[in-house]
Structure formats: C-alpha cells, structure tokens
Design a protein around this motif. Structure first.
Motif: not given
Length: 100
Positions: A44-48, A54-57, A59-60, A74-75
């Motif tokens: 989560l920290r890396k995504i934020e 491009t995280p895995a669907f 996960t999002i 989101v999209w």
C-alpha cells in the motif's frame, strides 16, 4: 518475465492513483487499510507513493473496496488527461498493465 519500462503516462497514472488512495484513506491508518484489504502495508505504501505505478487489478479492487471507492471512480480519476496526455486509444494499454 521481462517487464517493459513504464511510459511517462503510466508513471503519471500511478501517481494519480496513489494520490486518490491517500485522499480516500483520510485519517485512517495505512496499516489498518492494508490489513483490511489483505495486502501488505509495504504494498500500500508503494502504491500510494507512486513507486508501483501499475499494481495488479485485484490489489486495487481490494483497496478500493475497503476505502468505499467504486472501480469506475478509480478508473476515471487515474485516466484524466493531464499535461498533454497521449491519444485516446492509449487507455487499452493501461487496462492491460493494470490487469497484469
């Protein structure tokens, strides 16, 4: 598998995704959000922070669900044209990367 370098547009989308998730999380702790979404706090920290553009669907989808965000919202947010974004057809490539 060799991962291709991200395009500037993909990096920008990743940054918009991270900003959206930070705003939606508000005062809620990163740890609680991550655990409720069944992802690691580090993920989560890396995504934020935009480090995972491009995280895995799944996960999002899990994080969005925990934060009460629709995937449509989101999209729409991450694909807002900014700073001379590429052609309209480039969205397909982003969906393919988000799904991988």
């Amino acid at each position: 598998m060799v991962r291709l370098p991200l395009t500037p547009a993909e990096v920008e989308r990743g940054q918009r995704l991270g900003a959206l998730l930070r705003r939606a999380r508000g005062q809620r702790s990163m740890l609680d959000t991550a655990l409720d979404a069944r992802v690691s706090p580090e993920t989560l920290r890396k995504i934020e922070s935009g480090r995972v553009a491009t995280p895995a669907f799944p996960t999002i989808a899990a994080i969005a669900d925990v934060l009460g965000l629709s995937l449509d919202a989101v999209w729409a947010e991450i694909n807002q044209p900014e700073h001379g974004a590429g052609p309209a057809g480039s969205g397909r490539d982003a969906r393919e990367r988000l799904a991988s």
